[in-house]
Every structure is written in C-alpha cells, then in structure tokens.
Design a protein around this motif. Structure first.
Motif, PDB file in Angstrom:
ATOM      1  N   ARG A 104     -52.120   8.760  -0.016  1.00  0.00           N
ATOM      2  CA  ARG A 104     -51.118   8.604   1.044  1.00  0.00           C
ATOM      3  C   ARG A 104     -51.492   9.361   2.307  1.00  0.00           C
ATOM      4  O   ARG A 104     -51.175   8.931   3.418  1.00  0.00           O
ATOM      5  CB  ARG A 104     -49.739   9.065   0.555  1.00  0.00           C
ATOM      6  CG  ARG A 104     -49.116   8.181  -0.502  1.00  0.00           C
ATOM      7  CD  ARG A 104     -47.741   8.680  -0.890  1.00  0.00           C
ATOM      8  NE  ARG A 104     -46.798   8.603   0.223  1.00  0.00           N
ATOM      9  CZ  ARG A 104     -45.555   9.083   0.161  1.00  0.00           C
ATOM     10  NH1 ARG A 104     -45.124   9.689  -0.933  1.00  0.00           N
ATOM     11  NH2 ARG A 104     -44.753   8.979   1.214  1.00  0.00           N
ATOM     12  N   LYS A 107     -53.982   7.342   4.451  1.00  0.00           N
ATOM     13  CA  LYS A 107     -53.316   6.146   4.962  1.00  0.00           C
ATOM     14  C   LYS A 107     -52.365   6.492   6.099  1.00  0.00           C
ATOM     15  O   LYS A 107     -52.273   5.769   7.093  1.00  0.00           O
ATOM     16  CB  LYS A 107     -52.561   5.450   3.830  1.00  0.00           C
ATOM     17  CG  LYS A 107     -51.930   4.132   4.233  1.00  0.00           C
ATOM     18  CD  LYS A 107     -51.274   3.451   3.037  1.00  0.00           C
ATOM     19  CE  LYS A 107     -50.644   2.124   3.446  1.00  0.00           C
ATOM     20  NZ  LYS A 107     -49.986   1.458   2.287  1.00  0.00           N
ATOM     21  N   PHE A 108     -51.676   7.617   5.973  1.00  0.00           N
ATOM     22  CA  PHE A 108     -50.686   8.025   6.983  1.00  0.00           C
ATOM     23  C   PHE A 108     -51.368   8.544   8.242  1.00  0.00           C
ATOM     24  O   PHE A 108     -51.135   8.039   9.342  1.00  0.00           O
ATOM     25  CB  PHE A 108     -49.783   9.099   6.382  1.00  0.00           C
ATOM     26  CG  PHE A 108     -48.593   9.474   7.233  1.00  0.00           C
ATOM     27  CD1 PHE A 108     -47.403   8.776   7.128  1.00  0.00           C
ATOM     28  CD2 PHE A 108     -48.664  10.533   8.123  1.00  0.00           C
ATOM     29  CE1 PHE A 108     -46.302   9.119   7.896  1.00  0.00           C
ATOM     30  CE2 PHE A 108     -47.576  10.889   8.896  1.00  0.00           C
ATOM     31  CZ  PHE A 108     -46.385  10.184   8.782  1.00  0.00           C
ATOM     32  N   GLY A 112     -52.459   5.228   9.888  1.00  0.00           N
ATOM     33  CA  GLY A 112     -51.192   5.160  10.604  1.00  0.00           C
ATOM     34  C   GLY A 112     -51.265   5.635  12.035  1.00  0.00           C
ATOM     35  O   GLY A 112     -50.633   5.064  12.922  1.00  0.00           O
ATOM     36  N   TYR A 189     -46.488  13.342   5.570  1.00  0.00           N
ATOM     37  CA  TYR A 189     -46.950  12.073   5.002  1.00  0.00           C
ATOM     38  C   TYR A 189     -46.202  11.729   3.710  1.00  0.00           C
ATOM     39  O   TYR A 189     -46.073  10.556   3.351  1.00  0.00           O
ATOM     40  CB  TYR A 189     -48.458  12.104   4.753  1.00  0.00           C
ATOM     41  CG  TYR A 189     -48.892  12.879   3.526  1.00  0.00           C
ATOM     42  CD1 TYR A 189     -48.978  12.255   2.282  1.00  0.00           C
ATOM     43  CD2 TYR A 189     -49.229  14.224   3.609  1.00  0.00           C
ATOM     44  CE1 TYR A 189     -49.376  12.961   1.157  1.00  0.00           C
ATOM     45  CE2 TYR A 189     -49.630  14.927   2.498  1.00  0.00           C
ATOM     46  CZ  TYR A 189     -49.688  14.301   1.273  1.00  0.00           C
ATOM     47  OH  TYR A 189     -50.077  15.001   0.163  1.00  0.00           O
ATOM     48  N   CYS A 194     -37.478   5.834   4.405  1.00  0.00           N
ATOM     49  CA  CYS A 194     -37.866   4.474   4.049  1.00  0.00           C
ATOM     50  C   CYS A 194     -39.066   4.038   4.887  1.00  0.00           C
ATOM     51  O   CYS A 194     -39.473   4.704   5.836  1.00  0.00           O
ATOM     52  CB  CYS A 194     -36.695   3.515   4.264  1.00  0.00           C
ATOM     53  SG  CYS A 194     -36.180   3.378   5.986  1.00  0.00           S
ATOM     54  N   TYR A 195     -39.633   2.878   4.550  1.00  0.00           N
ATOM     55  CA  TYR A 195     -40.797   2.382   5.267  1.00  0.00           C
ATOM     56  C   TYR A 195     -40.478   2.074   6.726  1.00  0.00           C
ATOM     57  O   TYR A 195     -41.341   2.207   7.603  1.00  0.00           O
ATOM     58  CB  TYR A 195     -41.357   1.138   4.576  1.00  0.00           C
ATOM     59  CG  TYR A 195     -42.188   1.467   3.362  1.00  0.00           C
ATOM     60  CD1 TYR A 195     -43.401   2.142   3.490  1.00  0.00           C
ATOM     61  CD2 TYR A 195     -41.763   1.118   2.087  1.00  0.00           C
ATOM     62  CE1 TYR A 195     -44.172   2.454   2.384  1.00  0.00           C
ATOM     63  CE2 TYR A 195     -42.533   1.437   0.970  1.00  0.00           C
ATOM     64  CZ  TYR A 195     -43.731   2.099   1.126  1.00  0.00           C
ATOM     65  OH  TYR A 195     -44.493   2.418   0.024  1.00  0.00           O
ATOM     66  N   ALA A 196     -39.257   1.660   7.006  1.00  0.00           N
ATOM     67  CA  ALA A 196     -38.893   1.378   8.392  1.00  0.00           C
ATOM     68  C   ALA A 196     -38.967   2.642   9.233  1.00  0.00           C
ATOM     69  O   ALA A 196     -39.457   2.631  10.369  1.00  0.00           O
ATOM     70  CB  ALA A 196     -37.490   0.772   8.456  1.00  0.00           C
ATOM     71  N   GLN A 198     -40.819   5.278   8.517  1.00  0.00           N
ATOM     72  CA  GLN A 198     -42.231   5.646   8.623  1.00  0.00           C
ATOM     73  C   GLN A 198     -42.946   4.813   9.672  1.00  0.00           C
ATOM     74  O   GLN A 198     -43.681   5.352  10.504  1.00  0.00           O
ATOM     75  CB  GLN A 198     -42.916   5.465   7.272  1.00  0.00           C
ATOM     76  CG  GLN A 198     -44.429   5.673   7.347  1.00  0.00           C
ATOM     77  CD  GLN A 198     -45.086   5.647   6.001  1.00  0.00           C
ATOM     78  OE1 GLN A 198     -44.776   6.478   5.145  1.00  0.00           O
ATOM     79  NE2 GLN A 198     -46.001   4.709   5.786  1.00  0.00           N
ATOM     80  N   ASN A 199     -42.759   3.515   9.644  1.00  0.00           N
ATOM     81  CA  ASN A 199     -43.464   2.646  10.585  1.00  0.00           C
ATOM     82  C   ASN A 199     -43.071   2.939  12.024  1.00  0.00           C
ATOM     83  O   ASN A 199     -43.908   2.915  12.939  1.00  0.00           O
ATOM     84  CB  ASN A 199     -43.196   1.181  10.252  1.00  0.00           C
ATOM     85  CG  ASN A 199     -43.843   0.768   8.941  1.00  0.00           C
ATOM     86  OD1 ASN A 199     -44.787   1.409   8.481  1.00  0.00           O
ATOM     87  ND2 ASN A 199     -43.328  -0.287   8.321  1.00  0.00           N
TER      88      ASN A 199
END
Length: 227
Positions: A104, A107-108, A112, A189, A194-196, A198-199
């Motif tokens: 993770r 990826k972050f 990201g 990270y 939630c993913y929203a 994070q994005n």
C-alpha cells in the motif's frame, strides 16, 4: 546539487547510538532494535522538486512473515559497527519498499502522488521502531529535536509531505527550518477513510507537489481521522 551523503551518514550513525527512548522513556524494542536510516533516492539531490515524505515511525514488523526485517537488522548493526555502508542499506530498502505496508505504501506515495522512488527521500519523526507501535509524545519530540530536525535541514527539500495526523504537529517547526519549502499535511497511506476520500486527497496532494507555485501551502485533511 552535490550529494550530502557523508553528512547523512554521520547523522545516521549518531542516531543509531541513541538509546534514550528505550532507557529513559521505557518503550520496548521490536526485532529491529536500532534507529533506521531511511531511503534517499540516487537522483534526489538533482530532482526538481526535491520531495521528502515524513511519516511517524518505522513499523514494528510484527505482522511480517518473511525474513526481510532480520536481514535488515543485520545490515543496520553491521553499518553501526563500521562493517557496512549506506549502499547496502539503500539496496535492501530499494528491494523491500514495494513490500512495505503490504504494497500500500508504494501505491499511495509513488503511484498516487506521481513520484519516482529514485527522486524522493523518506523519513520518520521517530527513527526507531517499538513493540506494538507505541510512540509517546516525549519520544516523538525527543527524536525530532535530536535527529529528524537535522535530517530536514540536511536534505533541504522543496516539498515536505507530512503523512499521518500525528506528524502534523511538527509542521510549524519544519516551516521555520525550511521556509522556502512547500509543506503539505496529508493522510497516512494506511488511513481508515473510504476510497473516495483517498482519491480526492491523492489528487489534491499530487497537484500541490507538481504545481510551479513556490508559496508555502497549509493543507487541511479531508475526511475522517487516520492512523
């Protein structure tokens, strides 16, 4: 820019001799029982911008099932004893970073934020890991004053990313140390949002990192509390 790795090596060796928090504050050491120098990419010194990602601490490693931490501990103790170099430590980290946080972390921070590993540096407020990841405020403040503040001044980053809520308390001090740097406070990270969330945060920070604006930025956290 000329590499400052000799000065970094001196700083690391001083930190690795420090036992203050284990002897005076009472935290317990996990398998890796010594301060852990963190990654500086081979292209960091000439990168534009120079990005330093500061997290809170090295993980305790208690959930790892491989022998990577045992091998890293051996490299660290050899280096502290004068029998190894930073090259071996960086080589190990370069291979193992993709495994940190079960993948993770890379990826972050890399995918990201749109960053390249060889062009960034990592650091921690606390250089030592502890059992059960316990980090009293006294430990964080002592390590920051004794070691991490010197690291920030040495690296002279253009962008400092403070990742995780507990790192944000050091934002003011870091801004005073590197007044021309853009200091960005963001989530960890391993956040609990939630993913929203994070994005949205990844997009916000990515834009700040790659912006050509040079003014100091005070960034607020979006979403719930995180680790």
């Amino acid at each position: 820019m000329k590499s400052k790795l000799p000065e970094f090596s001196d700083l690391c060796l001083r930190a690795m001799k420090c036992r203050h928090c284990f002897n005076q504050i009472g935290v317990e050491a996990p398998l890796i029982d010594i301060a852990q120098p963190r990654w500086i990419g081979s292209e960091y010194w000439k990168a534009s911008p120079k990005v330093l990602i500061l997290m809170l601490n090295p993980g305790s490693g208690e959930s790892r099932k491989d022998d990577a931490d045992t091998r890293f501990r051996n490299l660290l103790h050899a280096y502290a004893a004068g029998d190894g170099g930073l090259e071996e430590i960086f080589a190990h980290q370069g291979e193992d970073i993709p495994n940190w946080g079960r993948g993770r972390l890379s990826k972050f921070y890399l995918g990201g934020f749109g960053l390249e590993l060889e062009k960034i540096a990592f650091g921690n407020i606390a250089w030592c890991a502890t059992r059960r990841n316990k980090y009293p405020a006294r430990m964080l403040c002592h390590c920051f004053e004794q070691h991490t503040s010197a690291l920030v001044r040495l690296l002279m980053p253009d962008v400092v990313i403070l990742s995780g809520k507990q790192t944000h308390r050091f934002a003011t001090a870091i801004r005073e140390m590197v007044p021309n740097a853009k200091v960005i406070e963001t989530i960890h990270y391993a956040h609990r949002g939630c993913y929203a969330v994070q994005n949205r945060e990844l997009a916000r920070v990515r834009k700040l990192i790659h912006s050509e604006a040079s003014e100091d930025v005070t960034a607020s956290i979006i979403g719930p509390d995180e680790n």
